[in-house]
Design a protein around this motif. Structure first.
Motif, short mmCIF file in Angstrom:
data_model
loop_
_atom_site.label_atom_id
_atom_site.label_comp_id
_atom_site.label_asym_id
_atom_site.label_seq_id
_atom_site.Cartn_x
_atom_site.Cartn_y
_atom_site.Cartn_z
N VAL A 18 19.38 6.29 -8.97
CA VAL A 18 18.69 7.16 -8.00
C VAL A 18 17.19 7.14 -8.26
N TYR A 19 16.82 7.15 -9.53
CA TYR A 19 15.39 7.07 -9.85
C TYR A 19 14.79 5.74 -9.37
N GLY A 20 15.58 4.68 -9.43
CA GLY A 20 15.13 3.39 -8.88
C GLY A 20 14.82 3.48 -7.40
N VAL A 21 15.64 4.24 -6.66
CA VAL A 21 15.36 4.46 -5.24
C VAL A 21 14.06 5.23 -5.08
N LEU A 22 13.84 6.22 -5.95
CA LEU A 22 12.65 7.06 -5.82
C LEU A 22 11.36 6.30 -6.10
N VAL A 23 11.41 5.28 -6.97
CA VAL A 23 10.19 4.53 -7.28
C VAL A 23 10.06 3.24 -6.46
N SER A 24 11.06 2.95 -5.64
CA SER A 24 10.98 1.73 -4.83
C SER A 24 9.79 1.70 -3.89
N PRO A 25 9.27 2.85 -3.39
CA PRO A 25 8.07 2.78 -2.56
C PRO A 25 6.86 2.17 -3.26
N ILE A 26 6.83 2.18 -4.60
CA ILE A 26 5.74 1.53 -5.32
C ILE A 26 5.75 0.03 -5.03
N PHE A 27 6.93 -0.58 -5.17
CA PHE A 27 7.05 -2.00 -4.85
C PHE A 27 6.85 -2.24 -3.36
N TYR A 28 7.36 -1.34 -2.55
CA TYR A 28 7.23 -1.52 -1.10
C TYR A 28 5.77 -1.60 -0.68
N ARG A 29 4.98 -0.65 -1.12
CA ARG A 29 3.57 -0.63 -0.71
C ARG A 29 2.81 -1.83 -1.27
N LEU A 30 3.14 -2.21 -2.50
CA LEU A 30 2.48 -3.36 -3.11
C LEU A 30 2.78 -4.63 -2.33
N VAL A 31 4.05 -4.87 -2.06
CA VAL A 31 4.46 -6.10 -1.36
C VAL A 31 3.99 -6.09 0.08
N ARG A 32 4.12 -4.96 0.75
CA ARG A 32 3.68 -4.88 2.15
C ARG A 32 2.20 -5.22 2.29
N GLY A 33 1.38 -4.70 1.38
CA GLY A 33 -0.05 -4.98 1.46
C GLY A 33 -0.38 -6.45 1.26
N VAL A 34 0.28 -7.08 0.28
CA VAL A 34 0.02 -8.50 0.03
C VAL A 34 0.51 -9.36 1.19
N VAL A 35 1.71 -9.06 1.67
CA VAL A 35 2.28 -9.87 2.76
C VAL A 35 1.45 -9.71 4.04
N ALA A 36 1.00 -8.50 4.32
CA ALA A 36 0.17 -8.30 5.52
C ALA A 36 -1.11 -9.11 5.43
N GLY A 37 -1.58 -9.36 4.21
CA GLY A 37 -2.80 -10.14 4.05
C GLY A 37 -2.60 -11.64 4.20
N VAL A 38 -1.36 -12.12 3.97
CA VAL A 38 -1.14 -13.58 4.02
C VAL A 38 -0.36 -14.03 5.26
N ARG A 39 0.18 -13.09 6.02
CA ARG A 39 1.06 -13.51 7.12
C ARG A 39 0.31 -14.28 8.21
N HIS A 40 -1.01 -14.10 8.30
CA HIS A 40 -1.78 -14.82 9.31
C HIS A 40 -2.53 -16.01 8.72
N GLU A 41 -2.23 -16.37 7.47
CA GLU A 41 -2.88 -17.54 6.88
C GLU A 41 -2.41 -18.80 7.60
N LEU A 42 -3.25 -19.83 7.51
CA LEU A 42 -2.95 -21.06 8.25
C LEU A 42 -1.69 -21.75 7.75
N TYR A 43 -1.41 -21.65 6.44
CA TYR A 43 -0.22 -22.34 5.94
C TYR A 43 1.07 -21.68 6.45
N ILE A 44 1.00 -20.37 6.77
CA ILE A 44 2.16 -19.72 7.38
C ILE A 44 2.34 -20.21 8.81
N ASP A 45 1.24 -20.33 9.55
CA ASP A 45 1.31 -20.88 10.90
C ASP A 45 1.83 -22.31 10.88
N ALA A 46 1.39 -23.08 9.88
CA ALA A 46 1.85 -24.47 9.78
C ALA A 46 3.36 -24.52 9.52
N ALA A 47 3.86 -23.59 8.71
CA ALA A 47 5.30 -23.55 8.45
C ALA A 47 6.08 -23.21 9.72
#
Length: 600
Positions: free
Chosen positions: A160-189
């Protein structure tokens, strides 16, 4: 450029190396934390064979026995059980509980972050709402309430504590992915036919590996502390050995046996500290910038002395002070300096470590003069040393750079590695226009706030006076709605407008010299022409000296009064612009002109 210069390995030792694991092992804190955590893992796995006694076996005659006085090496607790055996067995339950927290939080947080960052829109809105709701829950209170309902099930509580701290990973990953999703290598893929699932797990997930690994170390340390806290509160099973449970029992018996508190407290502290130190070491090892060798002043001095002796650089141009690396302001001037030169560079040499036992020069004896009211074009192919020369003048070289020697005089005063003198003129009398306008504006501050802050940092004027001067300058650089622009954030303006903002910020303190590093590269042709006209007009109005770092000979022919051509760290030709385009004297200069003519 010269071949790598060999030198003693003692001067090259440092935190930098080629592989992240080697960088981690070279970090003393990282190595120590790995040793501690590896030992804990082995103790947890081998607990049945390492523990000298059954952790629940009670010997009444050894109740509260002192450490090192009986068969119980670390003493006995209030129930007559062996403290050492219980510590060993508790390592197993602690590692299992910590891994449970990590696994649950990783699965939920990383998957949700990937989907929200990649798709955005409704997916991101929903996951953001859920994440905020989970973060708002009182975690410890919720776990205590669960104990009343489900009983002493520590693994379920940690899940249950793992569920409670999962937003830490969520916010970290969401921010990084939002920054790379429009990169040219993603468009190329996408264009190559890959589906979203393959792109997410083959390309996007790779971008979040390093931050996830680093955060995992901190989560494991937090999980150890939380489990100990829950057990200390009595929410664990009394039949299972745990560090928190041992602390709880020892505190109840503290007036009888003080030493019972010491061993579990030390164990929890050491393990949590090891995870925290490992996280910091992983951050340094996995950070791309850590691949560059960071040198201390003493290491830089050793490299400098050996490179100087190899290249036969005169001793008088080499700073002698190991701690401050400050050169004598009256030394290092080679050759004649024009009387009207605002900047005079002589025999400037800059290098970098190129491995464990080599050194490579990137600027090799550059001589350059810039007169008042003159625009000098510093041209050459990529990697020729143009920007390194400019950064050396500005004092913006990376920490792994070594200024081997030379002299940089601004208005007759030596500033090369003279931090106090350089800081006194940088920003106020020497301005800088960077290459990428959008990445050189702080995204967290409005345009007006950061311009005012920068101007007042170098000129002691009131806020109202600074705002008035900047509004006038923004109008002057071609921004008619200057009042509105100052209230916007950088992402709300175009690249051309951002470049104009940076030009206004650079000239606001009324400097004597502007160093422009490829200021038109990121702009379209129309905006390029407007920016060049603006620089020319400001030069004519204010008598500015300008160094225009560029590889575009069209910009040079249109704007510059004189041309300095760099190749492999050296200036191979310096002449008036008319003479240069009329007939350059160096073979490399002719090659540049021929290539420019072919491109057309």
């Amino acid at each position: 450029m010269t071949e790598p210069v060999p030198f003693g390995t003692s001067a090259a030792t440092g935190p930098g190396s080629q592989h992240p694991i080697r960088r981690l092992l070279r970090n003393p804190f990282g190595l120590a934390s790995l040793i501690v955590l590896t030992a804990i893992v082995f103790v947890a796995i081998l607990a049945p064979w390492l523990a000298p006694f059954d952790p629940n076996a009670s010997r009444p005659e050894l109740t509260n026995v002192a450490p090192f006085t009986s068969d119980y090496v670390l003493g006995g607790d209030s129930a007559g059980r062996d403290v050492l055996s219980r510590l060993i067995w508790a390592a197993r339950s602690t590692m299992l509980a910590s891994l449970t927290v990590l696994a649950v939080s990783l699965v939920i947080g990383v998957v949700a972050g990937l989907l929200a960052g990649y798709y955005g829109g409704v997916v991101q809105a929903v996951t953001n709402w859920v994440s905020d709701a989970v973060l708002a829950l009182p975690g410890v209170v919720l776990l205590i309430a669960m104990y009343a309902v489900l009983g002493p099930n520590i693994l379920l509580a940690m899940a249950v504590y793992g569920v409670l701290v999962s937003p830490i990973f969520y916010r970290l990953v969401r921010g990084v992915v939002a920054g790379v999703r429009h990169e040219l290598y993603i468009d190329a893929a996408k264009v190559s036919g890959l589906g979203d699932a393959r792109i997410l797990f083959r390309h996007v997930l790779r971008a979040v590996r390093s931050p996830v690994i680093i955060q995992s170390a901190f989560i494991l340390g937090t999980a150890v502390g939380i489990q100990a806290a829950l057990e200390f509160l009595g929410l664990g099973s009394p039949r299972d050995a745990s560090w928190g449970g041992m602390l709880d029992l020892a505190f109840r018996n503290i007036y009888v046996d003080v030493s019972g508190v010491v061993w579990p407290a030390i164990t929890v502290t050491v393990v949590v500290l090891a995870f925290v130190l490992l996280g910091n070491a992983l951050r340094d090892a996995l950070d791309p910038s850590s691949k560059r060798r960071t040198l201390t002043g003493r290491q830089a001095a050793r490299l400098r002395s050996q490179a100087v002796s190899h290249n036969a650089v005169p001793d008088e141009v080499v700073p002698d002070d190991v701690d401050t690396d400050v050169a004598d302001p009256d030394d290092g001037v080679i050759g004649d300096t024009p009387a009207d030169a605002v900047l005079s560079v002589r025999d400037l040499r800059v290098g970098y470590p190129a491995g464990m036992a080599t050194f490579r020069d990137v600027v090799q004896g550059v001589d350059l003069d810039v007169r008042r009211g003159e625009i000098v074009g510093l041209v050459g192919e990529s990697g020729s040393g143009k920007s390194q020369t400019a950064f050396a003048v500005l004092g913006l070289l990376p920490r792994n750079a070594v200024v081997i020697g030379g002299s940089v005089r601004f208005d007759g005063i030596e500033i090369l590695q003279q931090k106090g003198r350089l800081q006194a003129v940088r920003g106020s009398r020497i301005g800088y226009i960077p290459q990428e306008p959008m990445t050189n504006l702080d995204p967290t501050m409005t345009i007006g706030k950061q311009l005012v802050y920068g101007l007042r940092a170098v000129r002691h004027i009131s806020r109202a006076e600074a705002e008035t001067r900047l509004i006038d300058l923004l109008h002057r650089v071609g921004i008619p709605d200057a009042d509105e622009v100052t209230r916007r954030y950088p992402h709300e303006i175009s690249g051309g407008m951002a470049q104009r903002v940076l030009i206004a910020g650079a000239v606001a303190p009324d400097p004597d010299l502007i160093i422009a590093d490829e200021p038109t590269t990121a702009l379209d042709v129309t905006v390029q022409a407007e920016v060049l006209d603006l620089i020319r007009e400001l030069r004519d109005e204010r008598g500015l000296a300008v160094i225009m770092v560029t590889h575009d000979l069209g910009v040079v022919s249109d704007l510059c009064d004189r041309v300095a051509v760099m190749r492999e760290g050296r200036i191979v030709e310096s002449s008036p612009t008319v003479e240069f385009f009329g007939g350059p004297g160096h073979d490399y200069s002719r090659e540049l002109l021929h290539a420019a003519a072919e491109l057309g």
